[in-house]
Design an enzyme around this catalytic site. Structure first.
Site, mmCIF file in Angstrom:
data_model
loop_
_atom_site.group_PDB
_atom_site.id
_atom_site.type_symbol
_atom_site.label_atom_id
_atom_site.label_comp_id
_atom_site.label_asym_id
_atom_site.label_seq_id
_atom_site.Cartn_x
_atom_site.Cartn_y
_atom_site.Cartn_z
ATOM 1 N N ARG A 183 0.839 -1.197 0.000
ATOM 2 C CA ARG A 183 0.000 0.000 0.000
ATOM 3 C C ARG A 183 0.879 1.255 0.000
ATOM 4 O O ARG A 183 1.534 1.557 0.993
ATOM 5 C CB ARG A 183 -0.928 0.018 1.210
ATOM 6 C CG ARG A 183 -1.737 1.317 1.306
ATOM 7 C CD ARG A 183 -2.942 1.231 2.223
ATOM 8 N NE ARG A 183 -2.612 1.091 3.627
ATOM 9 C CZ ARG A 183 -3.506 1.224 4.618
ATOM 10 N NH1 ARG A 183 -4.777 1.502 4.335
ATOM 11 N NH2 ARG A 183 -3.142 1.064 5.869
ATOM 12 N N ASP A 469 -3.446 2.996 14.453
ATOM 13 C CA ASP A 469 -2.651 3.554 13.364
ATOM 14 C C ASP A 469 -3.182 4.942 13.055
ATOM 15 O O ASP A 469 -3.991 5.493 13.807
ATOM 16 C CB ASP A 469 -2.644 2.635 12.142
ATOM 17 C CG ASP A 469 -4.014 2.482 11.491
ATOM 18 O OD1 ASP A 469 -4.964 3.198 11.875
ATOM 19 O OD2 ASP A 469 -4.140 1.650 10.581
#
Length: 568
Positions: A183, A469
Site C-alpha cells: 500500500r 494507526d
C-alpha cells in the site's frame, strides 16, 4: 589505510557523493544516501519515478483541487451522493478482468508496516495475504521509507532474514508465505526528501515507483505470469483518482514490457464520497482491479471530515460507531453487492484487537468480539477480512473456513434477487449513540500517545489492547474538533455539560498526567509527548479542520542531509 578520492574526500565519502550526484536531471535527494539505500536509489529507478511525476503531476493537482471544491460544497450544506452523469456505468452490464488464480483466495489478510522483522512475521503468519503498508501504519521518515524498500526487495527476492541479537534468534520466511500486496501513501502526501524539478515528489509515486521498478521482474521470474505485483490503493474520493492510478499502471507496464493488466490493485473505500463512486472506481481500474476493501476506520474519520460544516451530524463516542450502525452496515452491503456484480473481491475491515497475554479473561472477551465481527462479515458475503496481529489469524481463518468451505471466495454465490436496494439515505443516516466525558478523555489520550509515537518513528502502536494507526488517531482528532466546534452536550456522567475550550484544556492536563503515570516518568521525559500534546490540541482547537493529522506532523520528521552524507 583509508584512500582518498580525486576531490580530497575519503574514498568512501567520495563514492557516496558520486552516487548522490549521479541522479537524473532535475532530481535532488535530500535524505541520507548510504550504501544500503543506494540499492534502491539507483539512477534508473529515480528516472522512472521522475517520469511518473512529470507525466501525472498536473492530473494529481487537478484531482486535489476537485477535492477542495467538493469540501466547499459540503461545508455549505451539500450532501455527497450518486452522480447522475455516470448512471450508465452503475447500471451497465460489465465486469472487471478475471481475478488471478494466485490471489483467488484472500480469506484472511494481515497488515503492518514495512519493518524487517514484522514483514517476516506477517509472511509467516498463516494469512493468505500480507499488505505491507507505507501509509497508515508507517511513520514516513526517510529511514523508515527507504529501509522499507530494501526490506521488500529482499522479501521478493527470497533473501530476507533478521537476526534478533537480544533473543539470539534468526527470523526467516517459511516455505509457504502470504502473498504480498503493497500500500503506497495517498495522493495528498508529499515526499519531502526527493525533489523533482524543484518540488517535493508525490509520496505515492515514490512508493509505487521504487517498489515496482525493483521488483516486477522478480515477481515474474519467481512466480510466473498472473502473480502481480499487487497493490492496495488508499484514500480515494472520486473515480478520477482511480483513472490516474490506471494510467500509472499502464505506463509502468509499458516501461517494463509486460502485459496490460499484470499489475493488480484493491482499492480501499475509506472515504464517504468514494462510497458513491464504487462502480465508477472499478470501471476505471477494470483491467487492473482485484476488488474493494471496507477501510472502516478511515471511513468513520471521513464521515466527520465530510460533515465538518454540519452541526446536526455529531458522532457519538468512537467505540459506539461500529458496523451495527445503519450507515456502516449499508456501506458494507453495497460494497459486497458492487464487487460481486463486477467479478472481484469484497474485502472486510480491520480487527484492531491484539492478544492480552496477562489477562486470559480479557483476552477471551477480545477474541469473542473478533469472532462475532468476522462471522458477520463472512455471512454478509465478504470474501476475506483483515487482522492487525498474527495472534488473530487462526480465529479469523476458522470462521471463514467454516462458512466458505472449499470455495476460494464468494464472488459467484451472490444472487441478484438477494441484492438489497441501498439508497443515499441509507449511506448517510446519522449514527446513534451517546457522547460522554470518557469518550473525550479516550480520544485525547489515544491521539496524543499515537502522535508521540509517530513523531519518533512508529506508525503502528499498541494502546489499550488495540493496534492504533493513523486512521484511528484521526477519528480521535476530528471527533474532538467536532465536539469543540459545536459545543457538543455530553451524556452519562457529564450530563448537561458542554464541551468547551476550558473543559478540553482541563481534560488535556489530566490525561497528560495519566499518560506519564502509565508510561513512566523516564519514558515520558525522553519521548515527544509534550510536542505531540501541543500539536494534537492545536489541531483539535483549530478554527478550520486540517484535512489530515499527518500532513502537519510530516514537517516535523523531514530531515534534510547535506549532499554526500553517508551517516548511518
Amino acid at each position: 589505510m583509508m584512500g582518498f578520492g580525486s576531490n580530497g574526500y575519503p574514498a568512501t565519502i567520495a563514492k557516496n557523493m558520486n552516487a548522490y550526484n549521479d541522479v537524473p536531471q532535475g532530481v535532488e535527494i535530500r535524505g541520507r544516501y548510504g550504501e544500503e539505500f543506494a540499492r534502491i536509489l539507483t539512477k534508473d529507478a529515480l528516472q522512472f519515478v521522475a517520469d511518473l511525476q512529470r507525466e501525472f503531476r498536473n492530473h494529481i493537482k487537478y484531482a486535489m483541487e476537485c477535492r477542495k471544491e467538493a469540501k466547499r460544497r459540503y461545508n455549505e450544506g451539500a450532501l455527497p451522493g450518486f452522480d447522475p452523469a455516470t448512471r450508465y456505468i452503475r447500471e451497465g452490464e460489465w465486469t472487471c478482468a478475471p481475478v488471478p488464480q494466485a490471489v483467488a483466495d484472500r480469506r484472511v489478510e494481515i497488515t503492518g508496516p514495512v519493518e524487517r522483522k514484522m514483514i517476516i512475521n506477517a509472511l509467516n503468519s498463516g494469512a493468505k495475504v500480507f499488505m505491507a503498508d507505507f501509509e497508515d501504519a508507517l511513520s514516513p521518515s526517510w529511514e523508515n521509507l527507504i529501509s522499507g524498500h530494501v526490506n521488500l526487495k529482499d522479501a521478493v527476492d527470497g533473501t530476507i532474514s533478521f537476526h534478533d541479537k537480544a533473543r539470539n534468534r534468526v527470523y526467516q520466511p517459511n516455505d509457504r508465505t502470504a502473498k504480498l500486496f503493497v500500500r503506497p501513501r495517498g495522493w495528498h502526501l508529499p515526499e519531502g526528501h526527493i525533489l523533482i524539478d524543484g518540488e517535493p515528489a508525490t509520496g505515492c509515486l515514490v512508493d509505487f515507483g521504487l517498489y515496482f521498478y525493483h521488483n516486477y521482474a522478480a515477481f515474474r521470474r519467481n512466480q510466473g505470469e498472473g502473480f502481480g505485483p499487487f497493490f492496495y490503493l488508499p484514500k480515494m474520493e472520486h473515480s478520477r483518482e482511480a483513472k490516474i492510478w490506471n494510467s500509472v499502471f499502464e505506463r509502468a507496464e509499458m516501461m517494463a514490457g509486460i502485459e496490460r493488466g499484470s499489475i493488480r490493485a484493491t482499492v480501499l473505500i475509506e472515504t464517504l464520497p468514494a462510497v458513491f463512486q464504487m462502480d465508477e472506481i472499478l470501471y476505471e481500474l477494470r483491467d487492473h482491479s482485484v476488488g474493494l476493501n471496507c477501510g472502516r476506520w478511515d471511513y468513520i474519520f471521513s464521515y466527520v471530515k465530510t460533515f465538518q460544516g454540519h452541526p446536526n451530524r455529531l458522532l457519538p463516542d468512537r467505540v459506539q460507531v461500529g458496523m451495527a450502525q445503519h450507515f456502516m452496515k449499508s456501506y458494507s452491503d453495497l460494497l459486497i453487492r458492487t464487487c460481486h456484480r463486477r467479478g472481484v473481491h469484497a474485502m472486510g475491515g480491520m480487527a484492531a484487537q491484539i492478544p492480552i497475554r496477562d489477562d486470559p479473561a480479557a483476552n477471551e472477551a477480545a477474541l469473542d468480539l473478533v469472532r462475532k465481527d468476522k462471522l458477520r462479515e463472512v455471512r454478509a458475503g465478504h470474501d476475506g477480512t483483515w487482522a492487525a496481529h498474527p495472534g488473530l489469524i487462526p480465529a479469523c481463518m476458522e470462521l471463514f473456513n467454516n462458512n466458505m468451505g472449499n470455495a476460494p471466495n464468494q464472488i459467484q454465490t451472490m444472487k441478484r434477487e438477494d441484492a438489497v436496494n441501498i439508497t443515499e439515505e441509507d449511506l448517510l443516516q446519522r449514527p446513534r449513540g451517546v457522547r460522554t466525558l470518557e469518550g473525550l478523555r479516550l480520544n485525547t489520550r489515544v491521539g496524543i500517545q499515537y502522535l508521540a509515537a509517530w513523531l519518533t518513528g512508529s506508525g503502528s502502536v499498541p494502546l489499550y489492547n488495540l493496534m492504533e494507526d493513523a486512521a484511528t488517531a484521526e477519528i480521535s482528532r476530528v471527533q474532538n474538533w467536532q465536539w469543540l466546534k459545536y459545543e457538543a452536550e455530553l451524556d452519562g456522567d457529564g450530563l448537561g455539560v458542554k464541551v468547551s475550550r476550558d473543559l478540553f484544556g482541563r481534560i488535556v492536563e489530566e490525561e497528560m498526567a495519566r499518560i506519564e503515570r502509565e508510561v513512566g516518568k523516564e519514558k515520558f521525559r525522553k519521548g515527544m509527548y509534550k510536542e505531540a500534546c501541543k500539536m494534537f490540541t492545536r489541531q483539535c482547537k483549530a478554527a478550520t479542520l486540517d484535512d489530515f493529522l499527518t500532513l502537519d506532523a510530516y514537517n516535523h520528521i523531514v530531515r534534510h542531509h547535506p549532499k554526500g552524507s553517508s551517516r548511518l
